[in-house]
Design an enzyme around this catalytic site. Structure first.
Site, PDB file in Angstrom:
ATOM      1  CE  LYS A  79      37.208  20.831  61.842  1.00  0.00           C
ATOM      2  NZ  LYS A  79      38.516  20.200  62.156  1.00  0.00           N
ATOM      3  CD  GLU A 118      36.666  36.014  69.062  1.00  0.00           C
ATOM      4  OE1 GLU A 118      37.625  36.781  68.828  1.00  0.00           O
ATOM      5  OE2 GLU A 118      35.740  36.294  69.822  1.00  0.00           O
ATOM      6  CB  CYS A 158      44.733  34.562  68.023  1.00  0.00           C
ATOM      7  SG  CYS A 158      43.841  34.382  69.553  1.00  0.00           S
ATOM      8  CD  GLU A 188      48.042  34.906  63.522  1.00  0.00           C
ATOM      9  OE1 GLU A 188      47.389  34.385  62.598  1.00  0.00           O
ATOM     10  OE2 GLU A 188      47.584  35.086  64.659  1.00  0.00           O
TER      11      GLU A 188
HETATM   12  P1  TAP Z   1      42.540  27.249  60.528  1.00  0.00           P
HETATM   13  O1  TAP Z   1      43.323  26.547  59.510  1.00  0.00           O
HETATM   14  O2  TAP Z   1      41.697  28.390  60.106  1.00  0.00           O
HETATM   15  O3  TAP Z   1      41.668  26.142  61.255  1.00  0.00           O
HETATM   16  C1  TAP Z   1      40.741  26.413  62.267  1.00  0.00           C
HETATM   17  C2  TAP Z   1      39.684  25.348  62.260  1.00  0.00           C
HETATM   18  O4  TAP Z   1      38.910  25.441  61.071  1.00  0.00           O
HETATM   19  C3  TAP Z   1      40.225  23.920  62.276  1.00  0.00           C
HETATM   20  O5  TAP Z   1      39.359  23.119  63.028  1.00  0.00           O
HETATM   21  C4  TAP Z   1      40.213  23.562  60.809  1.00  0.00           C
HETATM   22  O6  TAP Z   1      40.226  22.198  60.544  1.00  0.00           O
HETATM   23  C5  TAP Z   1      38.906  24.203  60.374  1.00  0.00           C
HETATM   24  N1  TAP Z   1      38.780  24.470  58.957  1.00  0.00           N
HETATM   25  C6  TAP Z   1      39.743  24.478  58.000  1.00  0.00           C
HETATM   26  N2  TAP Z   1      39.193  24.790  56.801  1.00  0.00           N
HETATM   27  C7  TAP Z   1      37.867  24.985  57.003  1.00  0.00           C
HETATM   28  C8  TAP Z   1      36.766  25.355  56.162  1.00  0.00           C
HETATM   29  N3  TAP Z   1      36.917  25.598  54.859  1.00  0.00           N
HETATM   30  N4  TAP Z   1      35.538  25.486  56.712  1.00  0.00           N
HETATM   31  C9  TAP Z   1      35.366  25.278  58.038  1.00  0.00           C
HETATM   32  N5  TAP Z   1      36.356  24.921  58.873  1.00  0.00           N
HETATM   33  C10 TAP Z   1      37.603  24.783  58.372  1.00  0.00           C
HETATM   34  O7  TAP Z   1      43.457  27.835  61.684  1.00  0.00           O
HETATM   35  P2  TAP Z   1      44.489  27.027  62.557  1.00  0.00           P
HETATM   36  O8  TAP Z   1      45.721  26.840  61.757  1.00  0.00           O
HETATM   37  O9  TAP Z   1      43.851  25.840  63.129  1.00  0.00           O
HETATM   38  O10 TAP Z   1      44.709  28.066  63.758  1.00  0.00           O
HETATM   39  C11 TAP Z   1      45.602  29.102  63.663  1.00  0.00           C
HETATM   40  C12 TAP Z   1      44.868  30.417  63.405  1.00  0.00           C
HETATM   41  O11 TAP Z   1      43.803  30.617  64.318  1.00  0.00           O
HETATM   42  C13 TAP Z   1      45.773  31.591  63.597  1.00  0.00           C
HETATM   43  O12 TAP Z   1      45.642  32.483  62.516  1.00  0.00           O
HETATM   44  C14 TAP Z   1      45.271  32.253  64.871  1.00  0.00           C
HETATM   45  O13 TAP Z   1      45.502  33.607  64.975  1.00  0.00           O
HETATM   46  C15 TAP Z   1      43.846  31.928  64.841  1.00  0.00           C
HETATM   47  N6  TAP Z   1      43.314  31.933  66.200  1.00  0.00           N
HETATM   48  C16 TAP Z   1      42.522  32.951  66.552  1.00  0.00           C
HETATM   49  C17 TAP Z   1      42.029  33.030  67.827  1.00  0.00           C
HETATM   50  C18 TAP Z   1      41.172  34.167  68.187  1.00  0.00           C
HETATM   51  S1  TAP Z   1      40.397  34.063  69.552  1.00  0.00           S
HETATM   52  N7  TAP Z   1      41.059  35.206  67.456  1.00  0.00           N
HETATM   53  C19 TAP Z   1      42.289  32.021  68.743  1.00  0.00           C
HETATM   54  C20 TAP Z   1      43.079  30.965  68.352  1.00  0.00           C
HETATM   55  C21 TAP Z   1      43.581  30.929  67.054  1.00  0.00           C
HETATM   56  P3  TAP Z   1      41.665  21.463  60.480  1.00  0.00           P
HETATM   57  O14 TAP Z   1      42.072  21.340  61.880  1.00  0.00           O
HETATM   58  O15 TAP Z   1      41.460  20.166  59.883  1.00  0.00           O
HETATM   59  O16 TAP Z   1      42.539  22.343  59.650  1.00  0.00           O
END
Ligand code: TAP
Length: 478
Positions: A184, A258, A292, A389
């Site tokens: 997804k 991650e 991240c 963050e």
């Molecule tokens: P999230 O809100 O956590 O979303 C990540 C993914 O999870 C999206 O596809 C999201 O869908 C989905 N999601 C949301 N709620 C969920 C649930 N209850 N169960 C399963 N999946 C769910 O993060 P974001 O805002 O997209 O990304 C930013 C964060 O990612 C930052 O904190 C960043 O540090 C972290 N990040 C970490 C890394 C590594 S490698 N450590 C790399 C990149 C990013 P939607 O798109 O619809 O919300």
């Protein structure tokens, strides 16, 4: 005189054949979602609607998991590693051939500068497929036990900051190890994953080996919680990661998370300062700080702090912020209105807590989501902008006097994903790296990635490693 025809520049959106609507990719074909619902994906730099995308629900996820299970049992797990490797090589080559299209589409949907999607995201994504293609027939020799075997169906959920690259980090090792996949993508950046689905068709990948189910958080939750998923791989926020860990507890699913980070970029007084300033800029302003492992906390030795901050400000005044499709742009758009609101609110907290805020003069476009590169000086470790963050182009500057103090401050956050060290002395770099609780430590560079190198965190940055030989472990039982 013959009419001169201009070939489209690499950054031109004319290279993308954008469809008005996209379905789910299940069992090798694009399909309508059970609910008939869709959502819009918009360009963050113009707010233009790019396409309508299918909203998958639990019934669609179930359909995708069944297709993945069938493909796993009948085809993919029966195939030799060498044969699987050939498919991965083929996918990697097609990604290279279609790299302009992928780069423009990524920039349109995400808002990142074209020079980053063209030079980093897309070549790195292809590199991941090449790298893991090479492992597919060598798993018995990877030192991962006598009889390493695939886990089955992998459920993968990824964020919006590196849409295609995160897909590659997830799908390439999963397939190389013999698993099939239901992935997804993030709701705000589904388009390159759907173009990747087309590439799977073009590569004649057997139906069901890769399935892409678009949708919001609830769709991701359905993937993670599906009882026939054997492995969960998640990249995203710490908050959602914790929820996922709770949801799969006791299920015997193998999990890698991650999550977020608050990387320290430590600059010692003997560092090559101009080089360090470039590393500070790359560390936090690459990809608008939606990284991240960003170096979002600059820890600079007190005796050189004023000089470093002065040079940094002069350098930031030269950054071009604006149209991400312009190949001269350094800082593009913030990915969504929600993310812009989060960054704006946390930057305001920084001001309210008494840190000094500075941004270079820059004209931000009138439409779209924009945030000027921002530096906070006078930050102390207790400030929220030093602990939380921001996930945006916001740098917090802290100072230290001794190496012990640098290490103590660097480790003093809930996260442990990345860090950078700038020094002329190898011994000082090694001394510091040894004491940092960070999964990745860069020396005299920052934000460098390679598929052969494991990546992952300590503490609230998650667990498990992606990349390199370690990345195979996450997808094998042994
Ligand atoms: P999230 O809100 O956590 O979303 C990540 C993914 O999870 C999206 O596809 C999201 O869908 C989905 N999601 C949301 N709620 C969920 C649930 N209850 N169960 C399963 N999946 C769910 O993060 P974001 O805002 O997209 O990304 C930013 C964060 O990612 C930052 O904190 C960043 O540090 C972290 N990040 C970490 C890394 C590594 S490698 N450590 C790399 C990149 C990013 P939607 O798109 O619809 O919300």
């Amino acid at each position: 005189m013959p009419k001169f025809e201009y070939a489209p520049a690499p950054e031109s959106r004319a290279v993308v054949d954008l469809q008005p609507s996209y379905g789910l990719f299940i069992d090798g074909e694009f399909a309508d979602p059970a609910s008939g619902q869709s959502f819009k994906t918009v360009s963050p730099s113009t707010e233009e609607v790019l396409a309508e995308v299918a909203e998958g629900d639990a019934a669609d996820v179930d359909r995708a998991v069944r297709a993945a299970r069938r493909a796993y049992e009948r085809v993919w797990s029966q195939m030799s590693g060498a044969e699987r490797g050939k498919y991965l090589f083929r996918i990697a080559r097609i990604m290279q051939e279609r790299s302009r299209e992928l780069a423009v589409l990524e920039t349109l949907d995400n808002g990142k500068p074209i020079k980053e999607s063209r030079d980093v995201d897309i070549p790195q994504a292809a590199a991941w497929f090449f790298y893991y293609a090479g492992w597919a027939d060598k798993l018995d020799h990877a030192g991962l036990g006598p009889n390493p075997r695939a886990l089955g169906v992998a459920g993968q959920v990824i964020p919006w900051n590196f849409p295609l690259l995160m897909l590659a980090w997830k799908i390439a090792p999963a397939l190389a190890c013999g698993n099939t996949v239901v992935l997804k993508p993030a709701e705000t950046t589904p388009l390159t994953a759907l173009l990747f689905a087309e590439i799977c068709q073009q590569a004649d990948l057997p139906p069901g080996v890769v399935n892409i189910v678009t949708g919001a958080g609830a769709t991701g939750q359905a993937v993670v919680e599906h009882p026939d998923v054997n492995k969960v791989a998640f990249t995203g926020s710490t908050e959602v990661g914790k929820r996922i860990a709770r949801a799969v507890a006791g299920s015997r699913k193998k999990v890698t998370l991650e999550l977020g980070g608050k990387g320290a970029n430590i600059v010692y007084d003997d560092a090559p300062i101009d080089q360090a300033v470039e590393g500070i800029v790359t560390g936090i302003f690459f990809n608008q700080g939606h990284v991240c492992c960003a170096g979002s906390r600059l820890l600079v030795q007190e005796s050189i702090a004023d000089d470093v901050v002065d040079r940094l400000k002069r350098r930031l005044a030269t950054l071009r912020v604006g149209d991400p499709l312009d190949k001269n742009t350094d800082v593009g758009a913030i990915n969504s209105a929600e993310q812009l609101a989060r960054i704006t609110a946390l930057a305001q907290v920084g001001e309210d807590e008494g840190a000094e805020r500075w941004s270079p003069a820059c004209d931000l476009p009138g439409t779209g989501f924009w945030f000027a590169p921002t530096v906070f000086t006078g930050v102390s470790n207790t400030h929220r902008i030093a602990q939380e963050e921001v996930f945006g182009p916001v740098l917090s500057v802290l100072t230290f006097r001794t190496p012990d103090e640098a290490v103590a401050k660097a480790n003093n956050t809930p996260y442990g994903l990345s860090a950078g060290i700038w020094s002329d002395k190898g011994s000082r770099i090694l001394w510091t790296a040894d004491r940092l609780r960070a999964g990745v430590v860069w020396a005299n560079t920052f934000n460098k990635f390679d598929p052969s190198s494991p990546f992952g965190g300590y503490k609230e940055s998650g667990y498990g490693r992606e990349g390199g030989r370690h990345g195979l472990e996450a997808y094998l039982a042994h």
